[in-house]
Design a protein around this motif. Structure first.
Motif, PDB file in Angstrom:
ATOM      1  N   GLY A 335       4.334  12.464  -4.184  1.00  0.00           N
ATOM      2  CA  GLY A 335       4.727  11.074  -4.389  1.00  0.00           C
ATOM      3  C   GLY A 335       3.963  10.149  -3.463  1.00  0.00           C
ATOM      4  N   ALA A 336       4.097   8.878  -3.708  1.00  0.00           N
ATOM      5  CA  ALA A 336       3.451   7.876  -2.877  1.00  0.00           C
ATOM      6  C   ALA A 336       4.224   6.574  -2.980  1.00  0.00           C
ATOM      7  CB  ALA A 336       1.996   7.664  -3.307  1.00  0.00           C
ATOM      8  N   ALA A 337       3.945   5.686  -2.065  1.00  0.00           N
ATOM      9  CA  ALA A 337       4.518   4.340  -2.115  1.00  0.00           C
ATOM     10  C   ALA A 337       3.376   3.338  -2.165  1.00  0.00           C
ATOM     11  CB  ALA A 337       5.396   4.074  -0.896  1.00  0.00           C
ATOM     12  N   ILE A 338       3.576   2.288  -2.943  1.00  0.00           N
ATOM     13  CA  ILE A 338       2.600   1.204  -3.046  1.00  0.00           C
ATOM     14  C   ILE A 338       3.242  -0.048  -2.469  1.00  0.00           C
ATOM     15  CG2 ILE A 338       1.149  -0.167  -4.585  1.00  0.00           C
ATOM     16  CD1 ILE A 338       1.348   2.116  -6.624  1.00  0.00           C
ATOM     17  N   VAL A 339       2.587  -0.623  -1.476  1.00  0.00           N
ATOM     18  CA  VAL A 339       3.088  -1.848  -0.851  1.00  0.00           C
ATOM     19  C   VAL A 339       2.158  -2.989  -1.249  1.00  0.00           C
ATOM     20  CG1 VAL A 339       3.664  -3.013   1.296  1.00  0.00           C
ATOM     21  CG2 VAL A 339       4.080  -0.551   1.065  1.00  0.00           C
ATOM     22  N   SER A 340       2.668  -3.931  -2.043  1.00  0.00           N
ATOM     23  CA  SER A 340       1.886  -5.098  -2.465  1.00  0.00           C
ATOM     24  C   SER A 340       2.165  -6.252  -1.516  1.00  0.00           C
ATOM     25  CB  SER A 340       2.255  -5.489  -3.896  1.00  0.00           C
ATOM     26  OG  SER A 340       1.958  -4.437  -4.803  1.00  0.00           O
ATOM     27  N   LEU A 341       1.087  -6.816  -0.971  1.00  0.00           N
ATOM     28  CA  LEU A 341       1.203  -7.876   0.030  1.00  0.00           C
ATOM     29  C   LEU A 341       0.363  -9.071  -0.385  1.00  0.00           C
ATOM     30  CD1 LEU A 341       0.722  -5.573   3.145  1.00  0.00           C
ATOM     31  CD2 LEU A 341       2.892  -6.541   2.377  1.00  0.00           C
ATOM     32  N   GLY A 342       0.962 -10.253  -0.324  1.00  0.00           N
ATOM     33  CA  GLY A 342       0.243 -11.469  -0.635  1.00  0.00           C
ATOM     34  C   GLY A 342       0.104 -12.350   0.593  1.00  0.00           C
ATOM     35  N   PHE A 343      -1.083 -12.930   0.764  1.00  0.00           N
ATOM     36  CA  PHE A 343      -1.363 -13.783   1.917  1.00  0.00           C
ATOM     37  C   PHE A 343      -2.096 -15.042   1.474  1.00  0.00           C
ATOM     38  CE2 PHE A 343      -1.490  -9.368   3.324  1.00  0.00           C
ATOM     39  CZ  PHE A 343      -0.688  -9.372   4.455  1.00  0.00           C
ATOM     40  N   ALA A 344      -1.984 -16.095   2.256  1.00  0.00           N
ATOM     41  CA  ALA A 344      -2.897 -17.217   2.105  1.00  0.00           C
ATOM     42  C   ALA A 344      -4.294 -16.734   2.486  1.00  0.00           C
ATOM     43  CB  ALA A 344      -2.472 -18.375   2.998  1.00  0.00           C
ATOM     44  N   ARG A 345      -5.322 -17.224   1.790  1.00  0.00           N
ATOM     45  CA  ARG A 345      -6.677 -16.709   2.016  1.00  0.00           C
ATOM     46  C   ARG A 345      -7.094 -16.837   3.479  1.00  0.00           C
ATOM     47  NH1 ARG A 345      -9.805 -14.012   3.086  1.00  0.00           N
ATOM     48  NH2 ARG A 345     -11.760 -13.356   2.139  1.00  0.00           N
ATOM     49  N   GLU A 346      -6.714 -17.923   4.146  1.00  0.00           N
ATOM     50  CA  GLU A 346      -7.151 -18.118   5.519  1.00  0.00           C
ATOM     51  C   GLU A 346      -6.482 -17.160   6.504  1.00  0.00           C
ATOM     52  OE1 GLU A 346      -4.119 -21.434   4.506  1.00  0.00           O
ATOM     53  OE2 GLU A 346      -5.851 -20.454   3.556  1.00  0.00           O
ATOM     54  N   GLN A 347      -5.443 -16.440   6.061  1.00  0.00           N
ATOM     55  CA  GLN A 347      -4.804 -15.453   6.942  1.00  0.00           C
ATOM     56  C   GLN A 347      -5.613 -14.172   7.071  1.00  0.00           C
ATOM     57  OE1 GLN A 347      -0.640 -15.906   4.898  1.00  0.00           O
ATOM     58  NE2 GLN A 347      -0.304 -14.896   6.866  1.00  0.00           N
ATOM     59  N   VAL A 348      -6.537 -13.944   6.143  1.00  0.00           N
ATOM     60  CA  VAL A 348      -7.284 -12.679   6.100  1.00  0.00           C
ATOM     61  C   VAL A 348      -8.710 -12.933   6.543  1.00  0.00           C
ATOM     62  CG1 VAL A 348      -7.981 -10.732   4.663  1.00  0.00           C
ATOM     63  CG2 VAL A 348      -5.824 -11.919   4.201  1.00  0.00           C
ATOM     64  N   GLY A 349      -9.098 -12.312   7.658  1.00  0.00           N
ATOM     65  CA  GLY A 349     -10.430 -12.526   8.198  1.00  0.00           C
ATOM     66  C   GLY A 349     -11.531 -11.837   7.414  1.00  0.00           C
ATOM     67  N   HIS A 350     -11.219 -10.707   6.774  1.00  0.00           N
ATOM     68  CA  HIS A 350     -12.236  -9.955   6.047  1.00  0.00           C
ATOM     69  C   HIS A 350     -12.571 -10.659   4.739  1.00  0.00           C
ATOM     70  CE1 HIS A 350     -14.156  -6.577   3.934  1.00  0.00           C
ATOM     71  NE2 HIS A 350     -14.380  -6.079   5.138  1.00  0.00           N
ATOM     72  N   PRO A 351     -13.828 -10.614   4.297  1.00  0.00           N
ATOM     73  CA  PRO A 351     -14.198 -11.282   3.039  1.00  0.00           C
ATOM     74  C   PRO A 351     -13.644 -10.618   1.782  1.00  0.00           C
ATOM     75  CG  PRO A 351     -16.090 -10.125   3.972  1.00  0.00           C
ATOM     76  CD  PRO A 351     -15.018 -10.105   5.016  1.00  0.00           C
ATOM     77  N   LEU A 352     -13.173  -9.380   1.880  1.00  0.00           N
ATOM     78  CA  LEU A 352     -12.617  -8.648   0.734  1.00  0.00           C
ATOM     79  C   LEU A 352     -13.619  -8.562  -0.408  1.00  0.00           C
ATOM     80  CD1 LEU A 352      -8.957 -10.085   0.636  1.00  0.00           C
ATOM     81  CD2 LEU A 352      -9.818  -8.082   1.889  1.00  0.00           C
ATOM     82  N   ALA A 353     -14.896  -8.414  -0.070  1.00  0.00           N
ATOM     83  CA  ALA A 353     -15.950  -8.349  -1.080  1.00  0.00           C
ATOM     84  C   ALA A 353     -16.165  -6.907  -1.536  1.00  0.00           C
ATOM     85  CB  ALA A 353     -17.233  -8.943  -0.527  1.00  0.00           C
ATOM     86  N   ALA A 354     -15.110  -6.299  -2.023  1.00  0.00           N
ATOM     87  CA  ALA A 354     -15.147  -4.923  -2.512  1.00  0.00           C
ATOM     88  C   ALA A 354     -13.945  -4.721  -3.418  1.00  0.00           C
ATOM     89  CB  ALA A 354     -15.113  -3.930  -1.345  1.00  0.00           C
TER      90      ALA A 354
END
Length: 492
Positions: A335-354
């Protein structure tokens, strides 16, 4: 027409054959859709689909919440396989397909140097496909591996193939990868990629069942490097190096629920009876099968498709075919758990270009992987926000199942915050747990499936469907349902 849960469960009518599908997940839906399509060319046929839960689709479900589009499990499927895309076309849903955004068609790996340097996310070397180094120059230039480890991967083409008797053709993925690529490449690259797909223990995962293509490369080409180069040449090496394989993964504009809803509409339009009722027993009877439902009422069928998890199938079949039931019950799950998290874009320093990232177990982290949902597909997050799904658990971390939700969320958020430079609290938090949902293809799985299919063929008007047998991907699960439906019709 009464609601599905109130449909009358009359015994089989002598006016025509009656086929029953047990289980309303994707495999059962695919089986019922195949039967409905065949009905159009073969004349009158009664079809009933029974689901013990309260909804269709199994683990596939899309949730909409305040502008967020959240997948509770799979968020895409491989269009290169025909089973899924052909069903989509038959349902008239092809116009709703969306591909992974071209700019993010790559994956990242979390790398923690042994020295005091901080960890960082590093791209998977271009052309490296799970086990096969198709572009050695990319491997040699990758900071993901030490220089000795890079040279060990480059030497893969000189590693002799494993010579084994036919009876010993299987091998664990860990054994195979270490033998061909070296321990460091396995720990830092192969293991996290494998866990991101199967949530499995690589020391027990069967190469013959999970990765037969790479076994064939070794056997036929003598080397994964040589075999992958030939494959890339045939497919177009330049396109593959840019991430074309990630482009083969598709979803729907409004999420994977589109597929479930599309099949459900097709079944309703075809007159398939859908009832939310549990089957408690199954036995052969004159002319086919007799099912008993939880309320004690009987239901007669000409043919039956059992599209429930292997342990549930084992319980149903134990009185009918004990050896088959034993093999089904022996298929382990994780089994596994999936945690979905939402943030304002400026809260995330990484570009998430992947498309996402994977995390080596050797790092000591509990996070398995993360999907950058709003980077992959448009419309997954409100304007100015990002959606990230973190995965935790799996065969090597079963203790997650017993942890309270807040502790699981805290573990995922802690790792993601460090790895992606996240500041502050998320504006969206959702956890989805899937206990015992992922079948484990352990070494010897192919032999087990051969026995299961032999026993299956001995039962008239009967088929087994689901991800526990020959593939866990959405196209393979669809194909399993179609195969089982064909067996139920033809083996009568």
């Amino acid at each position: 027409m009464p609601p599905p849960s109130q449909l009358p469960m009359a015994p089989h009518s002598p006016d025509g054959p009656h086929f029953v599908v047990i289980g309303g997940g994707l495999a059962g839906l695919a089986a019922a859709e195949w039967l409905a399509a065949e009905q159009e060319s073969r004349g009158h046929r009664r079809i009933t689909l029974l689901e013990a839960g309260s909804r269709l689709g199994g683990v596939i479900e899309t949730i909409r919440q305040d502008g967020w589009l959240i997948e509770r499990s799979a968020d895409s499927f491989l269009a290169a396989r025909p089973e899924g895309i052909e069903l989509v076309r038959r349902l008239g849903l092809e116009g709703e397909l969306v591909g992974v955004a071209p700019a993010v068609r790559r994956a990242l790996v979390w790398s923690e140097p042994r020295r005091a340097a901080a960890g960082r996310l590093v791209p998977v070397p271009a052309g490296f496909r799970l086990l096969a180094p198709g572009k050695l120059s990319s491997v040699l230039a990758s900071p993901l591996l030490s220089w000795p480890a890079r040279l060990r991967v480059a030497a893969e083409r000189f590693v002799p193939p494993r010579l084994a008797p036919e009876a010993e053709h299987d091998e664990s993925l860990e054994s195979f990868a270490v033998r061909r690529l070296g321990r460091t490449a396995f720990d830092q690259l192969v293991q996290p990629l494998v866990s991101g797909i199967w949530t499995a223990d690589p020391a027990r995962l069967s190469m013959a069942a999970a990765c037969p293509e790479f076994l064939a490369m070794e056997r036929e080409q003598g080397s994964l490097t040589r075999g992958e180069r030939l494959r890339l040449r045939a497919a177009g090496a330049a396109a593959e190096a840019r991430g074309a394989r990630y482009g083969q993964f598709v979803s729907f504009q409004n999420g994977m629920q589109t597929l479930i809803d599309g099949i459900s509409r097709r079944l309703a339009d075809s007159g398939v009876e859908i009832a939310y009722r549990q089957v408690t027993s199954l036995r052969p009877a004159a002319g086919g099968w007799r099912l008993e439902l939880a309320d004690g009422s009987p239901l007669d069928a000409t043919g039956v498709v059992v599209a429930v998890p292997p342990r549930a199938a084992s319980r149903l079949l134990e009185p009918v075919a004990p050896a088959l039931a034993a093999d089904l019950g022996g298929i382990e799950t994780a089994g596994a758990a999936i945690v979905s998290l939402g943030f304002a874009r400026e809260q995330v320093g990484h570009p998430l270009a992947a498309a996402g990232m994977v995390v080596p177990r050797a790092s000591g982290r509990r996070l398995l992987a993360a999907s950058f949902s709003s980077s992959k597909f448009a419309g997954r997050a409100p304007t100015g926000s990002v959606l990230i799904r973190g995965f935790i658990g799996g065969a090597l971390d079963p203790g997650v199942a017993s942890l309270p939700d807040q502790e699981v969320i805290a573990l995922v958020l802690s790792d993601l915050s460090e790895m992606l430079g996240i500041r502050g609290r998320p504006t969206l938090v959702r956890i989805d747990r899937w206990h015992d949902a992922m079948p484990q293809y352990h070494v010897g799985h192919c032999d087990r499936i051969a026995r299961i299919q032999h026993a299956e063929a001995a039962l008239p008007g009967f088929g087994l469907a689901g991800g526990a047998y020959t593939g866990v991907g959405i196209p393979q699960v669809i194909g399993s349902g179609q195969r089982a439906a064909a067996l139920a019709v033809t083996h009568r």
